[in-house]
Design an enzyme around this catalytic site. Structure first.
Site, PDB file in Angstrom:
ATOM      1  N   MET A 172      34.601  -5.200   1.765  1.00  0.00           N
ATOM      2  CA  MET A 172      34.793  -3.798   1.398  1.00  0.00           C
ATOM      3  C   MET A 172      35.819  -3.652   0.278  1.00  0.00           C
ATOM      4  SD  MET A 172      35.986  -0.641   3.826  1.00  0.00           S
ATOM      5  CE  MET A 172      34.607  -0.753   4.942  1.00  0.00           C
ATOM      6  N   LYS A 197      24.840  14.011 -17.363  1.00  0.00           N
ATOM      7  CA  LYS A 197      24.835  14.190 -15.904  1.00  0.00           C
ATOM      8  C   LYS A 197      25.534  13.006 -15.227  1.00  0.00           C
ATOM      9  CE  LYS A 197      20.270  12.047 -15.613  1.00  0.00           C
ATOM     10  NZ  LYS A 197      18.817  12.308 -15.605  1.00  0.00           N
ATOM     11  N   TYR A 233      33.232 -13.634   5.015  1.00  0.00           N
ATOM     12  CA  TYR A 233      32.433 -13.318   6.212  1.00  0.00           C
ATOM     13  C   TYR A 233      31.161 -14.156   6.277  1.00  0.00           C
ATOM     14  CZ  TYR A 233      35.108  -8.980   6.914  1.00  0.00           C
ATOM     15  OH  TYR A 233      36.093  -8.051   7.139  1.00  0.00           O
ATOM     16  N   ARG A 271       7.809  15.589 -10.048  1.00  0.00           N
ATOM     17  CA  ARG A 271       9.105  15.904  -9.446  1.00  0.00           C
ATOM     18  C   ARG A 271       9.261  17.413  -9.472  1.00  0.00           C
ATOM     19  NH1 ARG A 271      14.362  12.883 -11.800  1.00  0.00           N
ATOM     20  NH2 ARG A 271      13.848  14.151 -13.610  1.00  0.00           N
TER      21      ARG A 271
HETATM   22  C1  LIG Z   1      18.266  11.793 -16.894  1.00  0.00           C
HETATM   23  C2  LIG Z   1      17.338  12.594 -17.681  1.00  0.00           C
HETATM   24  C3  LIG Z   1      17.170  12.356 -19.054  1.00  0.00           C
HETATM   25  C4  LIG Z   1      17.788  11.181 -19.770  1.00  0.00           C
HETATM   26  O1  LIG Z   1      17.095  10.007 -19.434  1.00  0.00           O
HETATM   27  P1  LIG Z   1      17.500   8.580 -20.032  1.00  0.00           P
HETATM   28  O2  LIG Z   1      16.468   7.677 -19.532  1.00  0.00           O
HETATM   29  O3  LIG Z   1      18.853   8.280 -19.496  1.00  0.00           O
HETATM   30  O4  LIG Z   1      17.517   8.731 -21.505  1.00  0.00           O
HETATM   31  C5  LIG Z   1      16.372  13.250 -19.764  1.00  0.00           C
HETATM   32  N1  LIG Z   1      15.759  14.288 -19.137  1.00  0.00           N
HETATM   33  C6  LIG Z   1      15.873  14.520 -17.817  1.00  0.00           C
HETATM   34  C7  LIG Z   1      15.149  15.657 -17.201  1.00  0.00           C
HETATM   35  C8  LIG Z   1      16.650  13.669 -17.037  1.00  0.00           C
HETATM   36  O5  LIG Z   1      16.737  13.879 -15.725  1.00  0.00           O
END
Ligand SMILES: *Cc1c(COP(=O)(O)O)cnc(C)c1O
Length: 374
Positions: free
Chosen positions: A312, A35, A264, A131
């Site tokens: 920036m 992801k 700055y 969640r």
């Molecule tokens: C991001 C995620 C993972 C991986 O987690 P890590 O800590 O990066 O290994 C596994 N399962 C779900 C549902 C996640 O959102």
């Protein structure tokens, strides 16, 4: 010149880290989490390599990320962890949804029936992360879900809230809840289900949670989520190899007299006659303003402090002590140069965050180049 730093991604390091995960977990399937553009490393390139190394599944957060993998020709099963919109994409691109509620299960079943096209889904249980996922309602939902037309449950999963802590009690409670619900589900559905709960932290420290498949993200990119816990043994962590190096070049070298302000707000005043390097990277490029007067970069292998506020588009570093320094020299913001290294864990501590955020902020704003070891 082009905007932003260069993120050099070492695919051999990702392959190496995958092998470590494989070794820890024996013959279990690996769901490689890619992801957020593979935590900033580039999801297509990282996925191709992970699949080549033997990843059974890829996992992304949202459908658009999965579609990008399919459009790049990646045919491995893709699990979409969070999304419940764009249902037609799941059918069109052969994606596997994670179902968090009964309403979404119905929507998938309805679409599947309309298309006369079976959909395989994984069910998410909220065992204490708070969640997404079914919680107490799962018991009565199970019967309904397993009877839905054109919808087959092939997996069941949950997610840990704090498997990175050395106190494992909450994680073990979550695992216990998961195992109980999983068994009920398996009884009612009759078939085999792929069960998975272990993120990187659990892969590295909670072997009883490995179940049928593990679901690591961070460790594949070379970092341990456990690093903030000094009490944990670091042996595993030291085996991992960070895959991302972020570099830029010195834009300009300036001689400033003792007593000169830099950037700055004049938050830094030179305490000696100084040589200040101006770097063409700023907070707009993922180098957080929190690093103002609060981090270091590597130039010719030497740690050089960031001085004054990060702007920036630019950052200043004190290179007075770097022998032979010249405009155009490589500057490492993250990664190794000669014998020294700046890690995402080091930057995370300075920024009051976690390595995940350092990697995604840099990775998603840098121009990526790929290497295969060095
Ligand atoms: C991001 C995620 C993972 C991986 O987690 P890590 O800590 O990066 O290994 C596994 N399962 C779900 C549902 C996640 O959102």
């Amino acid at each position: 010149m082009d905007r932003g730093p260069i993120a050099e991604i070492d695919l051999a390091a990702i392959a190496h880290n995958f092998k470590i995960a494989k070794k820890i977990t024996g013959n279990r399937a690996i769901i490689a989490v890619v992801k957020a553009d593979a935590y900033g490393h580039g999801s297509v390139e990282a996925s191709r390599r992970l699949v080549r190394e033997g990843a059974s599944y890829l996992a992304v957060a949202y459908t658009s990320e999965a579609v990008a993998l399919r459009q790049a020709g990646i045919k491995t099963p893709v699990i979409v962890l969070f999304d419940k919109y764009d249902i037609s994409d799941y059918f069109k691109y052969d994606l596997m949804p994670v179902i968090h509620d009964i309403k979404t299960a119905r929507a998938f079943s309805k679409e599947a029936k309309k298309r006369k096209q079976e959909i395989r889904v994984h069910i998410k249980i909220d065992t204490g992360m708070g969640r997404l996922g079914f919680n107490e309602d799962i018991d009565k939902s199970i019967g309904t879900i397993v009877k839905m037309d054109f919808l087959t449950v092939t997996g069941i999963m949950s997610h840990f809230s704090d498997a990175d802590l050395s106190d494992r009690s909450y994680a073990l409670m979550q695992l216990d809840r998961f195992n109980k619900l999983k068994n009920t589900f398996i009884k009612k559905s009759g078939g085999h289900l792929l069960s998975h709960i272990a993120n990187s932290a659990a892969v590295m420290s909670l072997p009883e949670s490995h179940l049928d498949a593990i679901r690591p993200g961070l460790m594949l990119y070379g970092y341990s989520p456990l690093s903030a816990e000094p009490s944990k043994p670091r042996t595993l962590e030291s085996l991992l190899r960070p895959a991302m190096t972020v570099k830029t070049k010195i834009l300009s070298l300036r001689k400033l007299r003792k007593g000169s302000p830099v950037s700055y707000g004049r938050t830094f005043i030179t305490s000696r006659d100084s040589l200040i390097a101006v770097l063409p990277v700023g907070y707009a490029d993922g180098y957080s303003r929190i690093f103002s007067n609060n981090s270091e970069v590597l130039v010719r292998g030497k740690r050089s402090p960031v001085v004054g506020r990060i702007c920036m588009d630019t950052t200043m570093a004190d290179v007075t002590d770097v022998r032979g320094v010249a405009e155009g020299d490589d500057v490492i913001l993250l990664g190794r140069q000669k014998v020294d290294v700046i890690t995402a864990s080091e930057l995370a501590i300075k920024a009051g965050t976690i390595p995940y955020e350092i990697l995604t902020s840099f990775g998603n704003k840098s121009r990526k180049v790929y290497t295969n070891g060095s």
